[in-house]
Design a protein around this motif. Structure first.
Motif, PDB file in Angstrom:
ATOM      1  N   ALA A 307     -15.085  43.800  84.125  1.00  0.00           N
ATOM      2  CA  ALA A 307     -16.115  44.266  83.204  1.00  0.00           C
ATOM      3  C   ALA A 307     -15.858  43.745  81.793  1.00  0.00           C
ATOM      4  N   ARG A 308     -14.606  43.726  81.365  1.00  0.00           N
ATOM      5  CA  ARG A 308     -14.274  43.187  80.036  1.00  0.00           C
ATOM      6  C   ARG A 308     -14.649  41.714  79.953  1.00  0.00           C
ATOM      7  N   LEU A 341     -20.759  54.226  82.825  1.00  0.00           N
ATOM      8  CA  LEU A 341     -21.366  52.955  82.461  1.00  0.00           C
ATOM      9  C   LEU A 341     -20.839  52.486  81.116  1.00  0.00           C
ATOM     10  N   ALA A 342     -20.561  51.217  81.025  1.00  0.00           N
ATOM     11  CA  ALA A 342     -20.213  50.592  79.747  1.00  0.00           C
ATOM     12  C   ALA A 342     -21.476  49.948  79.189  1.00  0.00           C
ATOM     13  N   ARG A 343     -21.790  50.267  77.925  1.00  0.00           N
ATOM     14  CA  ARG A 343     -23.004  49.753  77.292  1.00  0.00           C
ATOM     15  C   ARG A 343     -22.617  48.956  76.050  1.00  0.00           C
ATOM     16  N   LEU A 344     -23.118  47.739  75.980  1.00  0.00           N
ATOM     17  CA  LEU A 344     -22.906  46.879  74.818  1.00  0.00           C
ATOM     18  C   LEU A 344     -24.258  46.526  74.242  1.00  0.00           C
ATOM     19  N   ARG A 345     -24.476  46.902  72.973  1.00  0.00           N
ATOM     20  CA  ARG A 345     -25.763  46.653  72.319  1.00  0.00           C
ATOM     21  C   ARG A 345     -25.523  45.848  71.046  1.00  0.00           C
ATOM     22  N   LEU A 370     -24.448  39.846  85.591  1.00  0.00           N
ATOM     23  CA  LEU A 370     -24.336  41.294  85.493  1.00  0.00           C
ATOM     24  C   LEU A 370     -25.027  41.983  86.666  1.00  0.00           C
ATOM     25  N   ARG A 371     -26.159  41.458  87.078  1.00  0.00           N
ATOM     26  CA  ARG A 371     -26.843  42.043  88.236  1.00  0.00           C
ATOM     27  C   ARG A 371     -25.992  41.934  89.491  1.00  0.00           C
ATOM     28  N   ALA A 372     -25.296  40.817  89.642  1.00  0.00           N
ATOM     29  CA  ALA A 372     -24.414  40.661  90.800  1.00  0.00           C
ATOM     30  C   ALA A 372     -23.288  41.676  90.788  1.00  0.00           C
ATOM     31  N   PRO A 393     -21.264  48.979  85.347  1.00  0.00           N
ATOM     32  CA  PRO A 393     -20.412  50.066  85.829  1.00  0.00           C
ATOM     33  C   PRO A 393     -18.964  49.850  85.389  1.00  0.00           C
ATOM     34  N   VAL A 394     -18.311  50.937  85.026  1.00  0.00           N
ATOM     35  CA  VAL A 394     -16.909  50.829  84.624  1.00  0.00           C
ATOM     36  C   VAL A 394     -16.069  50.272  85.759  1.00  0.00           C
ATOM     37  N   GLU A 395     -16.364  50.712  86.986  1.00  0.00           N
ATOM     38  CA  GLU A 395     -15.693  50.171  88.169  1.00  0.00           C
ATOM     39  C   GLU A 395     -16.689  49.298  88.904  1.00  0.00           C
TER      40      GLU A 395
END
Length: 417
Positions: A307-308, A341-345, A370-372, A393-395
């Motif tokens: 995710a990072r 959920l991780a959100r980046l805006r 990201l969709r994958a 998702p975080v995981e």
């Protein structure tokens, strides 16, 4: 054996050999066994044995050649009759007619249909299913006529056997020929599909590598160009700061070279925390007021490495777009972890109204990545303000590598870069 050499290494050599022995081999053995036994029978008249022996040799050779060439054909769904070797087909048909007439003349109702059934089966192997079925149906129906007519005229009391056994023999022969060929064609299609899948995987990996290389080089070069322009403006009014900026340019060039080498070696992974730090420094150098918000404070470091990596790619791409496709004075970066959920805006003002089209990867490809991974990436332009938001998702629920490269798309802030 046709194109057997092409099958080596694909796991089909043994199967092809087995199919060759099963189909052309069976066709030859059946004709030699049954017709040959009849020719050697001393009770058969000499006038029938001579032409039958010659026709048997021609029929066996023609059958082996025709079926061998059929095995060499690519297993396409709609093979045309024109691909049949007509010379060998004519030879097989004439020989089959002789092998039918001679036994039928002496009222051998079980033997006369062997060669004609083989010819029908061979022709059927070259046809598509839509053309094959009518041929087989007509052959089965017509096979009842010759023996039935001869038995009826002769009045020998074998009408039922003479009329029913040949159609059954034709149907059985066709089934014996088509079954192994269907299995062979299926194996060839599967093997071709595996090869195509491997080629597509290689192409996808090349596109992924090109996308990563583009992201690295595009970002570094954009920052280098920005700092070089800044140093050029400062060289007369503030030589000391200009020198510092050029040192920073040299450092950035070294970083770009190192990152490129790392990508080539397959070691480099973009990190969100590194990209946020880099964005802060770069936007400040461009005299853009950037506000960074990370909640909770440990949100970035607690994310899983995949995710990072993905969110780091989004951070880098949006930062590059702010520099390249806007005259921004203010920018905001908000990163939060809520509800799993991780959100980046990322938002900025001064967005270009008609950003130039580019041929890069951009946000379009990142959205597919990201969709994958079970996430989403959206962006929108409202007046002079451009906002891009990524959720993940975080995981991660699936591998996060791209499944299918997509064509870049322009956005309201030059999404493809």
């Amino acid at each position: 054996m046709g194109d057997g050499a092409n099958d080596r290494g694909a796991g089909l050599t043994s199967f092809r050999r087995y199919t060759w022995l099963t189909v052309p081999g069976t066709a030859a053995c059946v004709q030699l066994l049954f017709v040959g036994e009849w020719i050697l029978d001393e009770d058969v008249e000499v006038w029938a044995r001579g032409p039958t022996a010659v026709a048997l040799v021609v029929a066996v050779v023609a059958s082996v050649v025709l079926l061998g060439r059929r095995l060499a054909l690519l297993p396409v769904a709609g093979t045309r009759l024109g691909r049949l070797p007509l010379g060998w087909l004519i030879a097989a048909s004439v020989a089959g007619a002789v092998l039918a007439v001679c036994p039928l003349a002496v009222r051998n109702y079980g033997l006369w249909a062997v060669a004609p059934a083989m010819v029908v089966a061979i022709v059927a192997t070259y046809l598509a299913p839509s053309s094959r079925r009518p041929l087989i149906a007509c052959a089965v129906v017509l096979a009842a006529l010759p023996g039935g007519v001869v038995s009826l005229v002769a009045g020998d009391g074998e009408l039922l056997y003479a009329a029913l056994f040949p159609p059954g023999l034709v149907a059985f022969t066709v089934w014996v020929m088509l079954g192994p060929l269907w299995a062979w064609d299926t194996a060839r299609r599967l093997d071709d599909a595996r090869r195509l899948e491997a080629e597509v995987a290689v192409k996808d990996e090349r596109l992924r590598f090109a996308a990563d290389l583009h992201d690295i080089q595009g970002h570094h070069l954009q920052v280098i160009a920005l700092k070089s322009e800044l140093a050029a403006r400062l060289v007369e009014v503030d030589p000391g700061r200009a020198a510092a900026e050029m040192k920073e340019v040299r450092r950035l060039a070294a970083d770009a070279l190192g990152d490129t080498r790392a990508v080539v070696q397959g070691y480099r992974r973009t990190s969100l925390d590194d990209e946020i730090t880099n964005a802060t420094r770069v936007l400040a150098a461009a005299e853009i007021d950037a506000r960074m918000t990370v909640e909770p404070a440990t949100a970035v470091t607690e994310l899983a490495e995949p995710a990072r990596h993905l969110l780091g790619l989004v951070m880098r791409e949006t930062t590059t777009n702010v520099l390249r496709h806007s005259s921004a004075r203010h920018a905001e970066v908000d990163c939060r972890v809520t509800g799993g959920l991780a959100r980046l805006r990322v938002s900025n003002d001064g967005a270009d109204e008609h950003p130039p089209g580019t041929n890069g990867t951009g946000l379009g490809t990142l959205r597919e990545r990201l969709r994958a991974a079970g996430g989403e990436l959206t962006w929108a332009r409202d007046g002079e303000r451009f906002v891009a938001e990524a959720t993940l998702p975080v995981e991660p629920v699936e591998p996060v590598e791209p499944v299918e490269p997509v064509k870049p798309r322009n956005t309201g802030n030059g999404a493809a870069s």
